[in-house]
Enzyme design. Structure first.
Site, PDB file in Angstrom:
ATOM      1  CB  CYS A 185      30.356  17.678 -42.459  1.00 37.60           C
ATOM      2  SG  CYS A 185      31.070  19.245 -41.939  1.00 37.60           S
ATOM      3  CG  ASP A 198      35.309  21.945 -47.667  1.00 37.95           C
ATOM      4  OD1 ASP A 198      34.403  22.769 -47.452  1.00 37.95           O
ATOM      5  OD2 ASP A 198      35.475  20.935 -46.963  1.00 37.95           O
ATOM      6  CG  ASP A 199      31.463  26.268 -49.211  1.00 35.93           C
ATOM      7  OD1 ASP A 199      30.961  26.401 -50.328  1.00 35.93           O
ATOM      8  OD2 ASP A 199      31.001  26.789 -48.182  1.00 35.93           O
ATOM      9  CD1 TRP A 224      24.650  16.042 -45.655  1.00 37.48           C
ATOM     10  CD2 TRP A 224      24.324  15.130 -47.670  1.00 37.48           C
ATOM     11  NE1 TRP A 224      23.323  16.195 -45.968  1.00 37.48           N
ATOM     12  CE2 TRP A 224      23.092  15.632 -47.206  1.00 37.48           C
ATOM     13  CE3 TRP A 224      24.353  14.496 -48.920  1.00 37.48           C
ATOM     14  CZ2 TRP A 224      21.913  15.527 -47.937  1.00 37.48           C
ATOM     15  CZ3 TRP A 224      23.180  14.400 -49.635  1.00 37.48           C
ATOM     16  CH2 TRP A 224      21.975  14.910 -49.146  1.00 37.48           C
ATOM     17  CG  ASP A 225      29.141  21.332 -44.085  1.00 40.78           C
ATOM     18  OD1 ASP A 225      28.690  21.141 -42.941  1.00 40.78           O
ATOM     19  OD2 ASP A 225      30.085  22.118 -44.327  1.00 40.78           O
ATOM     20  CG  ASP A 262      -1.899   1.120   1.189  1.00 34.82           C
ATOM     21  OD1 ASP A 262      -1.714   2.041   0.352  1.00 34.82           O
ATOM     22  OD2 ASP A 262      -2.869   1.089   1.962  1.00 34.82           O
ATOM     23  CG  ASP A 283      34.187  23.280 -38.554  1.00 34.27           C
ATOM     24  OD1 ASP A 283      34.418  22.329 -39.329  1.00 34.27           O
ATOM     25  OD2 ASP A 283      33.303  24.131 -38.772  1.00 34.27           O
ATOM     26  CG  ASN A 311      27.828  24.644 -42.482  1.00 35.67           C
ATOM     27  OD1 ASN A 311      28.546  24.279 -41.561  1.00 35.67           O
ATOM     28  ND2 ASN A 311      28.116  24.409 -43.747  1.00 35.67           N
ATOM     29  NE  ARG A 350      29.336  29.204 -43.435  1.00 37.92           N
ATOM     30  CZ  ARG A 350      30.012  28.346 -44.176  1.00 37.92           C
ATOM     31  NH1 ARG A 350      29.439  27.242 -44.590  1.00 37.92           N
ATOM     32  NH2 ARG A 350      31.264  28.561 -44.483  1.00 37.92           N
TER      33      ARG A 350
HETATM   34  C1  DGJ Z   1      31.661  23.684 -42.236  1.00 38.57           C
HETATM   35  C2  DGJ Z   1      32.549  22.484 -42.219  1.00 38.57           C
HETATM   36  O1  DGJ Z   1      32.611  21.956 -40.936  1.00 38.57           O
HETATM   37  C3  DGJ Z   1      33.922  22.877 -42.738  1.00 38.57           C
HETATM   38  O2  DGJ Z   1      34.784  21.783 -42.656  1.00 38.57           O
HETATM   39  C4  DGJ Z   1      33.798  23.375 -44.146  1.00 38.57           C
HETATM   40  O3  DGJ Z   1      33.376  22.335 -44.988  1.00 38.57           O
HETATM   41  C5  DGJ Z   1      32.817  24.533 -44.196  1.00 38.57           C
HETATM   42  N1  DGJ Z   1      31.578  24.198 -43.586  1.00 38.57           N
HETATM   43  C6  DGJ Z   1      32.592  24.963 -45.625  1.00 38.57           C
HETATM   44  O4  DGJ Z   1      31.628  25.910 -45.723  1.00 38.57           O
END
Ligand code: DGJ
Length: 728
Positions: free
Chosen positions: A526, A368-369, A479-480, A52, A548, A482, A445
């Protein structure tokens, strides 16, 4: 058999190599949790004490027994509505807007093999040799036509049990799911610590350990992504648990969207640990006949501390979450253009960099970018996935051929979920971005998030990406992603409460189509570094850029934290220039190399043409060493020998047969005329002798594992070293 059912008492027992999980259907039809612990025979229903506990405790109308209440009974799938006032796993609103349900057992079934979840990431089995089985238990509330099928996937050799749930509308009226967690573990007693991994951009997944006291300790993400702020991974352990001792349980979410994870201590000193979808901005309508899947949670148990717990998860994620051609293959040592040139490159500059890279033994160049549309900075062009041939001085095909001719593979960066306001895609389809009509959009961003809950948006991006990948010999894709999702309005959604869930399912749809179409491509996840590092992404991308932040000292803490839930093979780790571009610290290249070589995605991210010859020599030696150790790093058992707050942070990989051990360490405490520091390896073969391959010194394994070996005294600040021990 992994699953044993006593049909008379409806007791379900799930066995893995060293653990047992047990539950039962009680006389009132509720599914109670009995046990998750050391492998054991017998029925553990005696762990529940009926007494109880005051008339204040709610009982359903047909129970009327003061020694019985769901407010304290341990359960498998607690729900909102039958008197359990702890956090429920599900909350449902019926067609009239009324909360509350009553979920009771209706049927069960055992299936050979581990369940799969259509269109969603999940642990998989590789046929009968895995010995996997699935238990399905269905609970229902006929009043509102709610059915919940609980899925338990037992992977005996991996020592993990996976859970997922399928919520179905089996009735005639619609209802809405307002909260959906996948799994809980209810402990009748015990004092626990809860361990979680928190951080932010460039400082992800650092370990936090708290006493799980009365109240609720909860972490999660309402960002639409699993996030770098909290990782979808939680450990509950005995208060005195260490790397080598004490009991520990964990939950890993196989999902890349928002999540909640909670440890709650109740009025009766019971503890409930649970994990599932984020509550915030989630309410999912289900019409008759529709269903909703609660994403998978991987659970494991260790009776021998946090080390074994991590090793269980490493094995599971490395071999049965990660898929495809790259799962068991050495990953190419890469050079990424980002920290070398940012947006400021041409095709010729990249080829020059590749020439130097080839000289040093680097195996792949990653562009990269900055290679597409009008992308000259981060204010524009996301969404315009066509090659800027003017910038590259030719076609992508030509550039890749030039790089391939040097003996290097070629990789490329994309950020497919995003769109810039200054882009052709946005100008043509402004409603494809998640934005609220009449409200200024929140930027991150300087970009917006594409509405991946919509098929036409996904199809467009998929086709654009294929058109790029089909142009040239692409071996790798980064493949990012952000930014997070803030404005939640999808122009076509029937209900905005489903958009975050559908977005993540949409992301998986595109990723699945790509990995099927390009099985030879190595995908690396990423998200502004490691802000979406989860088991869901790892189903599609065998590795993820860990952070990063490439400062060797900060990385010790980041990789140490990451190692609790994820294997080294999944961590992208690069050597970058000094002083570091994020925290301006200078560390020797030995430290940067040692730390980066603790990741399966090893590489470099700096302007090789700007390096003194001595550093280039160092890089050559590092790459030669990496080739010798990478197999053990990728597939060996991982031991945390000490942590980032210790005098020296050290870790170890031991090959499965014990014949080779690799110890890495960075010296952190720097003193004048210092005392000697020691590192003590583990997991060696008792009774055997090992030779350290750089010095030739021979050690007895037992003494090594007892008293360790000394590190150099008065060494340079932050010295990093890798020791290789070979069994004689
Ligand atoms: C964020 C990533 O973490 C970086 O390594 C780089 O690829 C930038 N973006 C590019 O814009």
């Amino acid at each position: 058999m992994s699953i044993v059912i006593d049909e008379a008492t409806l007791t379900f027992t799930l066995n893995t190599r060293s653990a047992t999980y047990q539950m039962e259907v009680d006389p009132h039809g509720y599914l109670l949790h009995l046990y998750y612990g050391t492998r054991s025979k017998g029925r553990m229903d005696y762990l529940i004490t009926y007494a109880d506990r005051s008339g204040m405790c709610a009982t359903p109308h047909d129970v009327r027994d003061r020694t019985w209440s769901l407010d304290w009974l341990p359960q498998e799938f607690p729900f909102d509505g039958a008197g359990d006032m702890r956090s429920p796993l599900i909350r449902v609103r019926d067609a009239r807007g009324i909360y509350g349900c009553d979920l009771r057992y209706v049927r069960h079934e055992v299936r050979e093999g581990k369940y799969a979840l259509p269109g969603m990431p999940a642990v998989y089995d590789e046929g009968p040799a895995d010995g996997a089985q699935t238990l399905s238990v269905t609970l229902a509330d006929p009043r509102i036509g709610l059915e919940v099928e609980l899925l338990y996937g037992v992977m005996p050799e991996l020592d993990v049990i996976c859970r997922a749930a399928v919520v179905r509308n089996a009735g005639a009226e619609p209802f809405t799911v307002d909260r959906l967690q996948t799994a809980c573990l209810d402990f009748t007693h015990g004092n626990f610590d809860v361990i979680t991994f928190s951080g932010r951009h460039a400082m992800e997944r650092r370990l936090d350990r708290h006493y799980a006291d009365h109240g609720s300790f909860r972490v999660g993400s309402r960002r639409g992504m699993s996030s770098g702020q909290y990782n979808p991974f939680m450990i509950l352990c005995d208060r005195n648990a260490t790397e080598n001792s004490g009991r520990a349980w964990s939950m890993s979410f196989v999902w890349s969207g928002g999540f909640d994870a909670e440890a709650e201590r109740s009025q009766y000193a019971e503890t409930r640990m649970q994990m599932g979808l984020a509550d915030d901005r989630f309410s999912y309508p289900l019409a008759p006949g529709e269903e909703l899947i609660a994403p998978e949670v991987i659970m494991t148990y260790s009776a021998t501390g946090l080390g074994t717990l991590s090793q269980n998860l490493h094995r599971c994620i490395r071999t049965r979450v990660v898929r495809g051609e790259w799962r068991d293959r050495p990953r190419p040592v890469l050079l990424n253009s980002w920290e070398a040139y940012y947006f400021d490159f041409t095709g010729d500059k990249l080829v020059e960099l590749a020439e130097k890279a080839a000289e040093l033994g680097i195996e792949m160049l990653v562009m990269d970018d900055g290679w597409f549309g009008a992308r000259s900075d981060d204010f524009r062009a996301l969404g315009d996935w066509y090659v800027n041939e003017e910038k590259l001085g030719g076609t992508l095909h030509e550039l890749v051929e030039r790089v391939n001719a040097l003996g290097l593979k070629f990789g490329i960066w994309v950020e497919p979920e995003m769109v810039s306001e200054d882009s052709n895609l946005y100008r043509t389809h402004p409603d494809w971005a998640l934005a609220i009509p009449g409200k200024d959009p929140v930027l991150g961003r300087d970009q917006l998030v594409l509405d991946f809950s919509r098929k036409e948006v996904r199809d467009n991006i998929y086709e654009q990406l294929c058109a790029v990948f089909d142009q040239a010999n692409i071996d790798y894709v980064k493949w990012d992603c952000n930014r997070n999702i803030v404005d939640l309005y999808s122009a076509t959604a029937t209900d905005q409460g489903r958009v975050l869930y559908d977005y993540t399912r949409g992301l998986y749809d595109v990723l699945e189509r790509l990995v099927q179409r390009y099985p030879h491509i190595l995908f690396e996840g990423c998200s502004a570094g490691g802000c979406r590092f989860d088991a869901g992404m790892l189903y599609y991308t065998p590795q993820i850029w860990t952070s990063d932040n490439t400062d060797a000292v900060n990385r010790l803490a980041i990789q140490y934290g990451t190692s609790f839930g994820y294997p080294a093979s999944t961590m992208g780790a690069h050597v970058s220039a000094c002083p570091n571009e994020i925290n301006w610290r200078t560390t020797p290249i030995s430290a940067r190399g040692t730390v980066a070589m603790a990741g399966g995605g090893f590489g470099y991210e700096l302007d090789l043409l700007d390096l003194p010859e001595r550093a280039c020599e160092h890089i050559k030696q590092q790459i030669a060493l990496y080739h010798k150790i990478e197999g053990v790093v990728r597939e060996g058992s991982y031991f945390r020998l000490s942590g980032p707050a210790d005098e020296a942070c050290a870790w170890e990989f031991v090959s499965e047969d014990g014949s080779m051990a690799v110890v890495g360490m960075v010296l952190l405490l720097i003193e004048g005329y210092g005392a000697a520091r020691y590192v003590t390896p583990r997991g060696l073969t008792p009774g055997a002798f090992y030779r350290e391959l750089t010095t030739g010194a021979v050690f007895a394994a037992d003494a090594l594992m007892d008293s360790g070996f000394p590190l150099p005294v008065n060494a340079e600040p932050y010295m990093g070293r890798i020791y290789r021990f070979e069994r004689l």
